[in-house]
Design a protein around this motif. Structure first.
Motif, PDB file in Angstrom:
ATOM      1  N   PHE A  95     -52.941 -17.362  -3.348  1.00  0.00           N
ATOM      2  CA  PHE A  95     -52.828 -17.930  -4.700  1.00  0.00           C
ATOM      3  C   PHE A  95     -53.574 -17.086  -5.732  1.00  0.00           C
ATOM      4  O   PHE A  95     -53.053 -16.797  -6.814  1.00  0.00           O
ATOM      5  N   SER A  96     -54.817 -16.711  -5.416  1.00  0.00           N
ATOM      6  CA  SER A  96     -55.634 -15.942  -6.377  1.00  0.00           C
ATOM      7  C   SER A  96     -55.001 -14.583  -6.680  1.00  0.00           C
ATOM      8  O   SER A  96     -55.003 -14.124  -7.829  1.00  0.00           O
ATOM      9  N   LYS A  97     -54.418 -13.936  -5.635  1.00  0.00           N
ATOM     10  CA  LYS A  97     -53.763 -12.629  -5.836  1.00  0.00           C
ATOM     11  C   LYS A  97     -52.568 -12.749  -6.781  1.00  0.00           C
ATOM     12  O   LYS A  97     -52.410 -11.958  -7.728  1.00  0.00           O
ATOM     13  N   LEU A  98     -51.714 -13.737  -6.524  1.00  0.00           N
ATOM     14  CA  LEU A  98     -50.503 -13.913  -7.335  1.00  0.00           C
ATOM     15  C   LEU A  98     -50.854 -14.365  -8.750  1.00  0.00           C
ATOM     16  O   LEU A  98     -50.190 -13.990  -9.716  1.00  0.00           O
ATOM     17  N   TYR A  99     -51.903 -15.183  -8.860  1.00  0.00           N
ATOM     18  CA  TYR A  99     -52.318 -15.685 -10.185  1.00  0.00           C
ATOM     19  C   TYR A  99     -52.873 -14.550 -11.057  1.00  0.00           C
ATOM     20  O   TYR A  99     -52.617 -14.490 -12.258  1.00  0.00           O
ATOM     21  N   GLU A 100     -53.637 -13.651 -10.456  1.00  0.00           N
ATOM     22  CA  GLU A 100     -54.174 -12.496 -11.199  1.00  0.00           C
ATOM     23  C   GLU A 100     -53.069 -11.524 -11.617  1.00  0.00           C
ATOM     24  O   GLU A 100     -53.119 -10.933 -12.694  1.00  0.00           O
ATOM     25  N   ALA A 101     -52.060 -11.375 -10.737  1.00  0.00           N
ATOM     26  CA  ALA A 101     -50.957 -10.459 -11.031  1.00  0.00           C
ATOM     27  C   ALA A 101     -50.064 -10.983 -12.153  1.00  0.00           C
ATOM     28  O   ALA A 101     -49.599 -10.216 -12.998  1.00  0.00           O
ATOM     29  N   GLN A 111     -47.389 -24.312 -11.409  1.00  0.00           N
ATOM     30  CA  GLN A 111     -46.294 -24.949 -10.649  1.00  0.00           C
ATOM     31  C   GLN A 111     -45.311 -23.907 -10.118  1.00  0.00           C
ATOM     32  O   GLN A 111     -44.892 -23.959  -8.954  1.00  0.00           O
ATOM     33  N   THR A 112     -44.940 -22.945 -10.975  1.00  0.00           N
ATOM     34  CA  THR A 112     -44.011 -21.893 -10.553  1.00  0.00           C
ATOM     35  C   THR A 112     -44.653 -20.986  -9.507  1.00  0.00           C
ATOM     36  O   THR A 112     -43.978 -20.526  -8.579  1.00  0.00           O
ATOM     37  N   ILE A 113     -45.943 -20.754  -9.636  1.00  0.00           N
ATOM     38  CA  ILE A 113     -46.674 -19.936  -8.648  1.00  0.00           C
ATOM     39  C   ILE A 113     -46.649 -20.617  -7.281  1.00  0.00           C
ATOM     40  O   ILE A 113     -46.437 -19.966  -6.248  1.00  0.00           O
ATOM     41  N   MET A 114     -46.833 -21.941  -7.276  1.00  0.00           N
ATOM     42  CA  MET A 114     -46.803 -22.707  -6.023  1.00  0.00           C
ATOM     43  C   MET A 114     -45.414 -22.662  -5.379  1.00  0.00           C
ATOM     44  O   MET A 114     -45.282 -22.554  -4.155  1.00  0.00           O
TER      45      MET A 114
END
Length: 320
Positions: free
Chosen positions: A78-84, A91-94
């Motif tokens: 989650f943290s990797k994708l959120y930073e990118a 919600q879309t990240i999840m």
């Protein structure tokens, strides 16, 4: 009757103005009418009262539950994708992470599953150690805390309250006595009652079969099981009474009830507290415009005064 503690912000002099001497007892009882008359309490909303009560009850330091394999995967990714991609909402990240988890190979899934299994074993060991040293006070706190949280969040799923391993077990109902006899019976008797032995049934099938058999039982047999349930209930009540006396549960409950009753009453609920809050708000309101006026005075008025002085000097020179 209300139970009050002498160390509460509402002093005993407000409750008993006629008497100058404070009571020496730690807890003293007072009727509801006299309490409301002398303390002049305006009770807060029920939700606020529950929040205040929850602050008083200490949390039981139970070991944290282990996370699943998917939960561990989310922790890492989650943290990797959120930073990118910070522009995307959570919600879309999840959703993206869920699709990534479904599309990931079995080797990655097995890695997280092994980590989750290791965490679960550690949790079970820690929980067994914790339950060995559980005190009755902690059990009482967990039960009260859960009840209050259920009132505050009625639709939210909550974890079970703690149970004392030294306390007597709860009594069986008439149906559970019948289920116990059916499980202890031989395969021949089980086939007569249920049509098939329980060993060859799944958990769901056995539950349905036992429920249907309980409905078919004659009333005479049901009465026997009901009498067994009544006897076990009476035995349980005597055992729980002895346990409460041994542990001192009634004193603990009484003390906690008094604390919760006092915690529900805040400083703002009393007449003195409301006056203090009103004074503070009035001073805040009055202080803000005063500061602004002073600033205006300091910037504008000195200029006006200096201009007036110059005019006066000029007028004097002309007069001379």
């Amino acid at each position: 009757m209300f139970l009050l503690k002498s160390t509460h912000p509402i002093s005993t002099s407000t409750l008993f103005p006629a008497t100058s001497q404070q009571p020496s007892l730690r807890w003293f009882s007072v009727s509801k009418a006299s309490y409301l008359r002398y303390a002049k309490i305006k009770p807060a909303s029920p939700k606020l009262q529950i929040v205040r009560k929850l602050r008083v009850i200490p949390t039981t330091n139970t070991p944290k539950r282990p996370s699943t394999s998917y939960g561990l995967f989310l922790k890492d990714e989650f943290s990797k994708l959120y930073e990118a991609s910070k522009e995307l909402p959570p919600q879309t990240i999840m959703k993206l992470l869920a699709s990534k988890w479904n599309g990931s190979p079995n080797s990655i899934k097995k890695k997280y599953e092994s980590e989750a299994a290791h965490e679960r074993l550690k949790y079970e060991k820690d929980y067994a150690k914790f339950m060995q040293n559980v005190k009755p006070k902690q059990v009482l706190f967990s039960i009260k805390r859960r009840n209050l949280l259920k009132k505050l969040h009625p639709n939210k799923p909550l974890s079970k309250a703690l149970t004392d391993p030294n306390a007597p077990p709860k009594p069986l109902t008439s149906y559970l006595h019948f289920v116990k006899d059916a499980r202890e019976a031989s395969d021949v008797v089980q086939t007569q009652i249920l049509g098939k032995p329980l060993a060859k049934m799944s958990f769901e099938e056995s539950g349905r079969a036992l429920g249907a058999a309980w409905k078919r039982i004659p009333s005479d047999m049901k009465k026997l099981y009901e009498n067994q349930a009544l006897a076990s209930r009476a035995k349980y009540y005597t055992a729980i009474k002895a346990y409460k006396v041994r542990v001192g549960a009634d004193e603990l409950e009484r003390e906690l009830r008094g604390k919760l009753r006092l915690a529900a009453i805040g400083r703002r609920d009393t007449l003195k507290g409301r006056k203090r809050v009103a004074k503070k708000s009035a001073t805040r309101k009055s202080s803000k415009p005063k500061k602004q006026k002073l600033l205006k005075k300091s910037t504008k008025k000195p200029m006006e005064k200096s201009a007036k002085r110059v005019v006066k000097k000029d007028s004097r020179k002309l007069a001379q």
